[in-house]
Scaffold this motif. Structure first.
Motif, PDB file in Angstrom:
ATOM      1  N   ARG A 132       0.828  -1.212   0.000  1.00  0.00           N
ATOM      2  CA  ARG A 132       0.000   0.000   0.000  1.00  0.00           C
ATOM      3  C   ARG A 132       0.856   1.253   0.000  1.00  0.00           C
ATOM      4  NH1 ARG A 132      -2.264   0.513   5.467  1.00  0.00           N
ATOM      5  NH2 ARG A 132      -0.193   1.376   5.752  1.00  0.00           N
ATOM      6  N   ASP A 133       1.830   1.294   0.894  1.00  0.00           N
ATOM      7  CA  ASP A 133       2.632   2.496   1.066  1.00  0.00           C
ATOM      8  C   ASP A 133       3.502   2.803  -0.155  1.00  0.00           C
ATOM      9  OD1 ASP A 133       1.486   2.610   3.577  1.00  0.00           O
ATOM     10  OD2 ASP A 133       3.264   1.823   4.607  1.00  0.00           O
ATOM     11  N   GLU A 134       4.119   1.782  -0.724  1.00  0.00           N
ATOM     12  CA  GLU A 134       5.025   2.010  -1.852  1.00  0.00           C
ATOM     13  C   GLU A 134       4.295   2.280  -3.161  1.00  0.00           C
ATOM     14  OE1 GLU A 134       7.820  -1.235  -1.862  1.00  0.00           O
ATOM     15  OE2 GLU A 134       8.817  -0.490  -0.050  1.00  0.00           O
ATOM     16  N   SER A 135       3.110   1.719  -3.332  1.00  0.00           N
ATOM     17  CA  SER A 135       2.374   1.915  -4.581  1.00  0.00           C
ATOM     18  C   SER A 135       1.492   3.158  -4.562  1.00  0.00           C
ATOM     19  CB  SER A 135       1.490   0.697  -4.871  1.00  0.00           C
ATOM     20  OG  SER A 135       0.407   0.633  -3.944  1.00  0.00           O
ATOM     21  N   GLY A 136       1.090   3.579  -3.369  1.00  0.00           N
ATOM     22  CA  GLY A 136       0.138   4.689  -3.275  1.00  0.00           C
ATOM     23  C   GLY A 136      -1.265   4.289  -3.708  1.00  0.00           C
ATOM     24  N   CYS A 137      -1.560   2.987  -3.692  1.00  0.00           N
ATOM     25  CA  CYS A 137      -2.866   2.521  -4.166  1.00  0.00           C
ATOM     26  C   CYS A 137      -4.019   2.964  -3.267  1.00  0.00           C
ATOM     27  CB  CYS A 137      -2.867   1.006  -4.355  1.00  0.00           C
ATOM     28  SG  CYS A 137      -2.626   0.027  -2.859  1.00  0.00           S
ATOM     29  N   VAL A 138      -3.745   3.188  -1.992  1.00  0.00           N
ATOM     30  CA  VAL A 138      -4.776   3.647  -1.057  1.00  0.00           C
ATOM     31  C   VAL A 138      -4.506   5.111  -0.731  1.00  0.00           C
ATOM     32  CG1 VAL A 138      -5.767   3.372   1.256  1.00  0.00           C
ATOM     33  CG2 VAL A 138      -5.106   1.344  -0.081  1.00  0.00           C
ATOM     34  N   LEU A 139      -5.480   5.947  -1.039  1.00  0.00           N
ATOM     35  CA  LEU A 139      -5.342   7.371  -0.738  1.00  0.00           C
ATOM     36  C   LEU A 139      -5.795   7.669   0.684  1.00  0.00           C
ATOM     37  CD1 LEU A 139      -6.667   8.742  -4.139  1.00  0.00           C
ATOM     38  CD2 LEU A 139      -4.293   8.277  -3.458  1.00  0.00           C
ATOM     39  N   ARG A 140      -6.851   6.982   1.113  1.00  0.00           N
ATOM     40  CA  ARG A 140      -7.307   7.084   2.505  1.00  0.00           C
ATOM     41  C   ARG A 140      -8.279   5.944   2.784  1.00  0.00           C
ATOM     42  NH1 ARG A 140      -8.954  11.497   0.328  1.00  0.00           N
ATOM     43  NH2 ARG A 140     -11.069  11.507  -0.400  1.00  0.00           N
ATOM     44  N   TYR A 141      -8.481   5.690   4.065  1.00  0.00           N
ATOM     45  CA  TYR A 141      -9.427   4.631   4.447  1.00  0.00           C
ATOM     46  C   TYR A 141      -9.985   4.957   5.821  1.00  0.00           C
ATOM     47  CZ  TYR A 141      -5.694   2.686   7.351  1.00  0.00           C
ATOM     48  OH  TYR A 141      -4.712   2.511   8.287  1.00  0.00           O
ATOM     49  N   GLU A 142     -11.120   4.351   6.096  1.00  0.00           N
ATOM     50  CA  GLU A 142     -11.714   4.462   7.435  1.00  0.00           C
ATOM     51  C   GLU A 142     -12.381   3.144   7.769  1.00  0.00           C
ATOM     52  OE1 GLU A 142     -16.018   6.455   7.105  1.00  0.00           O
ATOM     53  OE2 GLU A 142     -14.395   7.796   6.479  1.00  0.00           O
ATOM     54  N   ARG A 143     -12.357   2.804   9.042  1.00  0.00           N
ATOM     55  CA  ARG A 143     -12.950   1.559   9.521  1.00  0.00           C
ATOM     56  C   ARG A 143     -14.236   1.858  10.278  1.00  0.00           C
ATOM     57  NH1 ARG A 143      -7.888   1.082  11.767  1.00  0.00           N
ATOM     58  NH2 ARG A 143      -6.490  -0.166  10.533  1.00  0.00           N
ATOM     59  N   THR A 144     -15.203   0.988  10.077  1.00  0.00           N
ATOM     60  CA  THR A 144     -16.444   1.013  10.841  1.00  0.00           C
ATOM     61  C   THR A 144     -16.666  -0.398  11.352  1.00  0.00           C
ATOM     62  OG1 THR A 144     -17.364   2.700   9.379  1.00  0.00           O
ATOM     63  CG2 THR A 144     -18.920   1.481  10.739  1.00  0.00           C
ATOM     64  N   PHE A 145     -17.042  -0.534  12.612  1.00  0.00           N
ATOM     65  CA  PHE A 145     -17.322  -1.848  13.178  1.00  0.00           C
ATOM     66  C   PHE A 145     -18.827  -2.015  13.289  1.00  0.00           C
ATOM     67  CE2 PHE A 145     -13.073  -0.843  14.425  1.00  0.00           C
ATOM     68  CZ  PHE A 145     -12.409  -2.031  14.173  1.00  0.00           C
ATOM     69  N   MET A 146     -19.294  -3.143  12.784  1.00  0.00           N
ATOM     70  CA  MET A 146     -20.721  -3.408  12.764  1.00  0.00           C
ATOM     71  C   MET A 146     -20.971  -4.805  13.286  1.00  0.00           C
ATOM     72  SD  MET A 146     -21.596  -1.663   9.125  1.00  0.00           S
ATOM     73  CE  MET A 146     -22.949  -0.603   9.583  1.00  0.00           C
ATOM     74  N   ARG A 147     -22.183  -5.027  13.708  1.00  0.00           N
ATOM     75  CA  ARG A 147     -22.592  -6.384  14.091  1.00  0.00           C
ATOM     76  C   ARG A 147     -23.606  -6.843  13.057  1.00  0.00           C
ATOM     77  NH1 ARG A 147     -27.587  -6.337  16.297  1.00  0.00           N
ATOM     78  NH2 ARG A 147     -28.355  -4.322  16.983  1.00  0.00           N
ATOM     79  N   PRO A 148     -23.436  -8.040  12.529  1.00  0.00           N
ATOM     80  CA  PRO A 148     -24.349  -8.484  11.492  1.00  0.00           C
ATOM     81  C   PRO A 148     -25.706  -8.904  12.066  1.00  0.00           C
ATOM     82  CG  PRO A 148     -22.712 -10.155  11.939  1.00  0.00           C
ATOM     83  CD  PRO A 148     -22.355  -8.965  12.768  1.00  0.00           C
ATOM     84  N   LEU A 149     -26.725  -8.620  11.324  1.00  0.00           N
ATOM     85  CA  LEU A 149     -28.073  -9.163  11.591  1.00  0.00           C
ATOM     86  C   LEU A 149     -28.318 -10.162  10.485  1.00  0.00           C
ATOM     87  CD1 LEU A 149     -30.726  -9.144  13.139  1.00  0.00           C
ATOM     88  CD2 LEU A 149     -31.510  -7.351  11.578  1.00  0.00           C
ATOM     89  N   LEU A 150     -28.281 -11.424  10.829  1.00  0.00           N
ATOM     90  CA  LEU A 150     -28.350 -12.499   9.841  1.00  0.00           C
ATOM     91  C   LEU A 150     -29.764 -13.062   9.768  1.00  0.00           C
ATOM     92  CD1 LEU A 150     -25.018 -14.224  10.878  1.00  0.00           C
ATOM     93  CD2 LEU A 150     -25.389 -12.636   8.985  1.00  0.00           C
ATOM     94  N   PRO A 151     -30.095 -13.694   8.650  1.00  0.00           N
ATOM     95  CA  PRO A 151     -31.426 -14.286   8.552  1.00  0.00           C
ATOM     96  C   PRO A 151     -31.566 -15.407   9.577  1.00  0.00           C
ATOM     97  CG  PRO A 151     -30.118 -14.785   6.591  1.00  0.00           C
ATOM     98  CD  PRO A 151     -29.303 -13.881   7.453  1.00  0.00           C
ATOM     99  N   PRO A 152     -32.775 -15.619  10.075  1.00  0.00           N
ATOM    100  CA  PRO A 152     -32.970 -16.701  11.053  1.00  0.00           C
ATOM    101  C   PRO A 152     -32.698 -18.065  10.416  1.00  0.00           C
ATOM    102  CG  PRO A 152     -35.080 -15.713  10.412  1.00  0.00           C
ATOM    103  CD  PRO A 152     -34.003 -14.925   9.739  1.00  0.00           C
ATOM    104  N   ALA A 153     -32.253 -18.980  11.232  1.00  0.00           N
ATOM    105  CA  ALA A 153     -31.998 -20.349  10.753  1.00  0.00           C
ATOM    106  C   ALA A 153     -33.313 -20.969  10.314  1.00  0.00           C
ATOM    107  CB  ALA A 153     -31.358 -21.180  11.852  1.00  0.00           C
ATOM    108  N   ALA A 154     -33.256 -21.732   9.242  1.00  0.00           N
ATOM    109  CA  ALA A 154     -34.484 -22.360   8.705  1.00  0.00           C
ATOM    110  C   ALA A 154     -35.002 -23.442   9.607  1.00  0.00           C
ATOM    111  CB  ALA A 154     -34.209 -22.909   7.316  1.00  0.00           C
TER     112      ALA A 154
END
Length: 104
Positions: free
Chosen positions: A82-104
């Motif tokens: 990432r650092d040497e190529s400059g492929c990422v200009l910026r990033y941000e992280r968000t933490f979420m909890r998944p709401l999954l479909p109920p088990a069948a």
């Protein structure tokens, strides 16, 4: 379960480098107890946006994984792409909890 969503602004001219960076991080997350749900790259629309999603059993498990940043040679090498190529200009992280479909 906690899911980390990473929002990237990338350099569209550096997508091959971003893909190398992404492959390394998918491997590292899996090797250290997480589940990587993939990177999502531009296909149509904005050409400078990418997303990544990965999960750990808990925030504590994620924090244990994070202790390797800046210390583990494999983590450092992945960030070097990432650092040497400059492929990422910026990033941000968000933490979420998944709401999954109920088990069948």
């Amino acid at each position: 379960m906690i899911t980390c969503v990473v929002h990237y602004t990338i350099d569209p001219a550096q997508i091959p480098a971003f893909e190398r960076f992404a492959h390394e991080w998918m491997r590292l997350v899996a090797a250290h107890g997480g589940i990587h749900h993939g990177y999502f790259l531009p296909a149509e629309g904005a050409s400078d946006r990418a997303e990544a999603l990965f999960s750990f059993d808990s925030l504590a498990a994620y924090e244990q994984y994070r202790t390797r940043f800046g210390v583990d040679p494999e983590f450092i090498a992945a960030d070097r792409i990432r650092d040497e190529s400059g492929c990422v200009l910026r990033y941000e992280r968000t933490f979420m909890r998944p709401l999954l479909p109920p088990a069948a």
